[in-house]
Design a protein around this motif. Structure first.
Motif, PDB file in Angstrom:
ATOM      1  N   GLU A  70       0.821  -1.199   0.056  1.00  0.00           N
ATOM      2  CA  GLU A  70      -0.140  -0.181  -0.092  1.00  0.00           C
ATOM      3  C   GLU A  70       0.882   1.288  -0.063  1.00  0.00           C
ATOM      4  O   GLU A  70       1.779   1.358   1.000  1.00  0.00           O
ATOM      5  CB  GLU A  70      -0.839  -0.110   1.120  1.00  0.00           C
ATOM      6  CG  GLU A  70      -2.019   1.131   1.290  1.00  0.00           C
ATOM      7  CD  GLU A  70      -2.978   0.949   2.477  1.00  0.00           C
ATOM      8  OE1 GLU A  70      -2.806   1.871   3.251  1.00  0.00           O
ATOM      9  OE2 GLU A  70      -3.780   0.167   2.327  1.00  0.00           O
ATOM     10  N   ASN A  71       0.442   2.145  -0.947  1.00  0.00           N
ATOM     11  CA  ASN A  71       1.379   3.349  -1.126  1.00  0.00           C
ATOM     12  C   ASN A  71       0.417   4.534  -0.760  1.00  0.00           C
ATOM     13  O   ASN A  71      -0.287   4.916  -2.036  1.00  0.00           O
ATOM     14  CB  ASN A  71       2.181   3.401  -2.344  1.00  0.00           C
ATOM     15  CG  ASN A  71       2.992   4.837  -2.584  1.00  0.00           C
ATOM     16  OD1 ASN A  71       3.143   5.331  -1.520  1.00  0.00           O
ATOM     17  ND2 ASN A  71       3.869   4.718  -3.493  1.00  0.00           N
ATOM     18  N   THR A  72       0.317   5.287   0.140  1.00  0.00           N
ATOM     19  CA  THR A  72      -0.514   6.535   0.268  1.00  0.00           C
ATOM     20  C   THR A  72       0.361   7.716   0.685  1.00  0.00           C
ATOM     21  O   THR A  72      -0.211   8.463   1.376  1.00  0.00           O
ATOM     22  CB  THR A  72      -1.627   6.247   1.244  1.00  0.00           C
ATOM     23  OG1 THR A  72      -1.078   5.856   2.717  1.00  0.00           O
ATOM     24  CG2 THR A  72      -2.477   5.039   0.904  1.00  0.00           C
ATOM     25  N   VAL A  73       1.562   7.763   0.148  1.00  0.00           N
ATOM     26  CA  VAL A  73       2.419   8.806   0.588  1.00  0.00           C
ATOM     27  C   VAL A  73       2.141  10.179   0.115  1.00  0.00           C
ATOM     28  O   VAL A  73       1.848  11.028   0.771  1.00  0.00           O
ATOM     29  CB  VAL A  73       4.056   8.469   0.183  1.00  0.00           C
ATOM     30  CG1 VAL A  73       4.586   9.595   0.476  1.00  0.00           C
ATOM     31  CG2 VAL A  73       4.387   7.424   0.841  1.00  0.00           C
ATOM     32  N   GLU A  74       1.615  10.089  -1.193  1.00  0.00           N
ATOM     33  CA  GLU A  74       1.087  11.541  -1.630  1.00  0.00           C
ATOM     34  C   GLU A  74      -0.034  11.938  -1.052  1.00  0.00           C
ATOM     35  O   GLU A  74      -0.310  13.231  -0.777  1.00  0.00           O
ATOM     36  CB  GLU A  74       0.913  11.200  -3.275  1.00  0.00           C
ATOM     37  CG  GLU A  74       2.147  11.019  -4.077  1.00  0.00           C
ATOM     38  CD  GLU A  74       1.837  10.881  -5.453  1.00  0.00           C
ATOM     39  OE1 GLU A  74       1.206  11.693  -6.117  1.00  0.00           O
ATOM     40  OE2 GLU A  74       2.614   9.776  -6.199  1.00  0.00           O
ATOM     41  N   LEU A  75      -0.928  11.066  -0.765  1.00  0.00           N
ATOM     42  CA  LEU A  75      -2.312  11.557  -0.207  1.00  0.00           C
ATOM     43  C   LEU A  75      -1.988  12.124   1.374  1.00  0.00           C
ATOM     44  O   LEU A  75      -2.541  13.071   1.718  1.00  0.00           O
ATOM     45  CB  LEU A  75      -3.320  10.425  -0.113  1.00  0.00           C
ATOM     46  CG  LEU A  75      -4.604  10.659   0.546  1.00  0.00           C
ATOM     47  CD1 LEU A  75      -5.320  11.841  -0.093  1.00  0.00           C
ATOM     48  CD2 LEU A  75      -5.208   9.447   0.642  1.00  0.00           C
ATOM     49  N   ASP A  76      -1.264  11.359   2.141  1.00  0.00           N
ATOM     50  CA  ASP A  76      -0.753  11.751   3.407  1.00  0.00           C
ATOM     51  C   ASP A  76      -0.202  13.176   3.483  1.00  0.00           C
ATOM     52  O   ASP A  76      -0.249  13.886   4.271  1.00  0.00           O
ATOM     53  CB  ASP A  76       0.384  10.900   4.050  1.00  0.00           C
ATOM     54  CG  ASP A  76      -0.699   9.316   4.258  1.00  0.00           C
ATOM     55  OD1 ASP A  76      -1.731   9.351   4.408  1.00  0.00           O
ATOM     56  OD2 ASP A  76       0.131   8.217   4.435  1.00  0.00           O
ATOM     57  N   THR A  77       0.902  13.342   2.495  1.00  0.00           N
ATOM     58  CA  THR A  77       1.314  14.782   2.511  1.00  0.00           C
ATOM     59  C   THR A  77       0.659  15.815   2.244  1.00  0.00           C
ATOM     60  O   THR A  77       0.532  16.986   2.658  1.00  0.00           O
ATOM     61  CB  THR A  77       2.588  14.803   1.467  1.00  0.00           C
ATOM     62  OG1 THR A  77       2.044  14.332   0.034  1.00  0.00           O
ATOM     63  CG2 THR A  77       3.628  13.876   1.729  1.00  0.00           C
ATOM     64  N   LEU A  78      -0.708  15.563   1.013  1.00  0.00           N
ATOM     65  CA  LEU A  78      -1.525  16.446   1.086  1.00  0.00           C
ATOM     66  C   LEU A  78      -2.408  16.956   2.287  1.00  0.00           C
ATOM     67  O   LEU A  78      -2.807  17.835   2.509  1.00  0.00           O
ATOM     68  CB  LEU A  78      -2.334  16.281  -0.250  1.00  0.00           C
ATOM     69  CG  LEU A  78      -1.803  16.207  -1.534  1.00  0.00           C
ATOM     70  CD1 LEU A  78      -2.456  15.897  -2.522  1.00  0.00           C
ATOM     71  CD2 LEU A  78      -1.413  17.646  -1.699  1.00  0.00           C
ATOM     72  N   LEU A  79      -2.791  15.695   3.011  1.00  0.00           N
ATOM     73  CA  LEU A  79      -3.730  15.840   4.166  1.00  0.00           C
ATOM     74  C   LEU A  79      -3.017  16.426   5.404  1.00  0.00           C
ATOM     75  O   LEU A  79      -3.910  16.932   6.180  1.00  0.00           O
ATOM     76  CB  LEU A  79      -4.277  14.264   4.278  1.00  0.00           C
ATOM     77  CG  LEU A  79      -5.255  13.963   3.506  1.00  0.00           C
ATOM     78  CD1 LEU A  79      -5.651  12.494   4.019  1.00  0.00           C
ATOM     79  CD2 LEU A  79      -6.385  15.039   3.076  1.00  0.00           C
ATOM     80  N   ASN A  80      -1.672  16.285   5.468  1.00  0.00           N
ATOM     81  CA  ASN A  80      -0.975  16.619   6.941  1.00  0.00           C
ATOM     82  C   ASN A  80      -0.093  17.799   6.414  1.00  0.00           C
ATOM     83  O   ASN A  80       1.342  17.568   6.660  1.00  0.00           O
ATOM     84  CB  ASN A  80      -0.211  15.443   7.340  1.00  0.00           C
ATOM     85  CG  ASN A  80      -1.075  14.449   7.803  1.00  0.00           C
ATOM     86  OD1 ASN A  80      -1.983  14.756   8.245  1.00  0.00           O
ATOM     87  ND2 ASN A  80      -0.910  13.170   7.565  1.00  0.00           N
ATOM     88  N   ARG A  81      -0.246  18.876   5.883  1.00  0.00           N
ATOM     89  CA  ARG A  81       0.344  20.041   5.404  1.00  0.00           C
ATOM     90  C   ARG A  81       0.699  20.550   6.927  1.00  0.00           C
ATOM     91  O   ARG A  81       0.044  20.561   7.707  1.00  0.00           O
ATOM     92  CB  ARG A  81      -0.471  21.130   4.651  1.00  0.00           C
ATOM     93  CG  ARG A  81      -0.473  20.435   3.274  1.00  0.00           C
ATOM     94  CD  ARG A  81      -1.254  21.541   2.469  1.00  0.00           C
ATOM     95  NE  ARG A  81      -1.368  21.115   1.137  1.00  0.00           N
ATOM     96  CZ  ARG A  81      -2.587  21.386   0.289  1.00  0.00           C
ATOM     97  NH1 ARG A  81      -3.559  22.096   1.012  1.00  0.00           N
ATOM     98  NH2 ARG A  81      -2.632  20.839  -0.609  1.00  0.00           N
ATOM     99  N   PRO A  82       2.095  21.041   6.556  1.00  0.00           N
ATOM    100  CA  PRO A  82       2.630  21.659   8.144  1.00  0.00           C
ATOM    101  C   PRO A  82       1.930  23.117   8.119  1.00  0.00           C
ATOM    102  O   PRO A  82       1.515  23.774   7.307  1.00  0.00           O
ATOM    103  CB  PRO A  82       4.237  21.902   7.769  1.00  0.00           C
ATOM    104  CG  PRO A  82       4.244  21.789   6.163  1.00  0.00           C
ATOM    105  CD  PRO A  82       3.054  21.060   5.720  1.00  0.00           C
ATOM    106  N   THR A  83       1.717  23.638   9.552  1.00  0.00           N
ATOM    107  CA  THR A  83       1.287  24.808   9.687  1.00  0.00           C
ATOM    108  C   THR A  83       2.284  25.746  10.097  1.00  0.00           C
ATOM    109  O   THR A  83       3.438  25.268  10.608  1.00  0.00           O
ATOM    110  CB  THR A  83       0.393  24.736  10.974  1.00  0.00           C
ATOM    111  OG1 THR A  83       0.934  24.269  11.888  1.00  0.00           O
ATOM    112  CG2 THR A  83      -0.814  23.660  10.562  1.00  0.00           C
ATOM    113  N   THR A  84       1.998  26.916   9.895  1.00  0.00           N
ATOM    114  CA  THR A  84       3.008  27.937  10.278  1.00  0.00           C
ATOM    115  C   THR A  84       2.943  28.190  11.789  1.00  0.00           C
ATOM    116  O   THR A  84       2.012  28.425  12.302  1.00  0.00           O
ATOM    117  CB  THR A  84       2.513  29.296   9.522  1.00  0.00           C
ATOM    118  OG1 THR A  84       2.228  29.275   8.116  1.00  0.00           O
ATOM    119  CG2 THR A  84       3.397  30.579   9.659  1.00  0.00           C
TER     120      THR A  84
END
Length: 110
Positions: A70-84
């Motif tokens: 299972e490869n959901t790395v791209e989805l995880d990076t879009l959902l967990n964007r860093p906050t300022t």
């Protein structure tokens, strides 16, 4: 020398500016121009991912393949964007102290 003072041919400068890392910044990952690819192992997981992508308005190509990991790395990076991160403002020397003593900050807690 900055690009504002460039004295050569304009065509050469434009070609130079277009090359480099992430030159198409107007194309966002997860949009119609650049859909993300997610690989899952079963149909149940596919329906979960489809629900998440519809909720977040992300366009994704979901591939069901039990033989691959299972490869959901791209989805995880879009959902967990860093906050300022914002730092708390420290008072200047002549402002009242934060402890409430009524004195200036430079004479109390500085």
């Amino acid at each position: 020398m900055s690009k504002l003072f460039f004295k050569g041919r304009i065509e050469t400068r434009k070609n130079h500016v277009k090359s480099g890392y992430n030159v198409n910044r107007y194309i966002k990952a997860g949009s119609a121009d650049a859909p993300i690819t997610v690989t899952v192992a079963c149909e149940a997981r596919k329906t979960e991912i489809e629900a998440i992508t519809q909720e977040q308005a992300i366009i994704a190509n979901i591939v069901v393949d039990a033989t691959r990991e299972e490869n959901t790395v791209e989805l995880d990076t879009l959902l967990n964007r860093p906050t300022t991160a914002t730092a708390e403002k420290t008072p200047s020397r002549n402002e009242p102290c934060l402890c409430g003593s009524g004195q200036k900050y430079k004479k109390c807690c500085a």
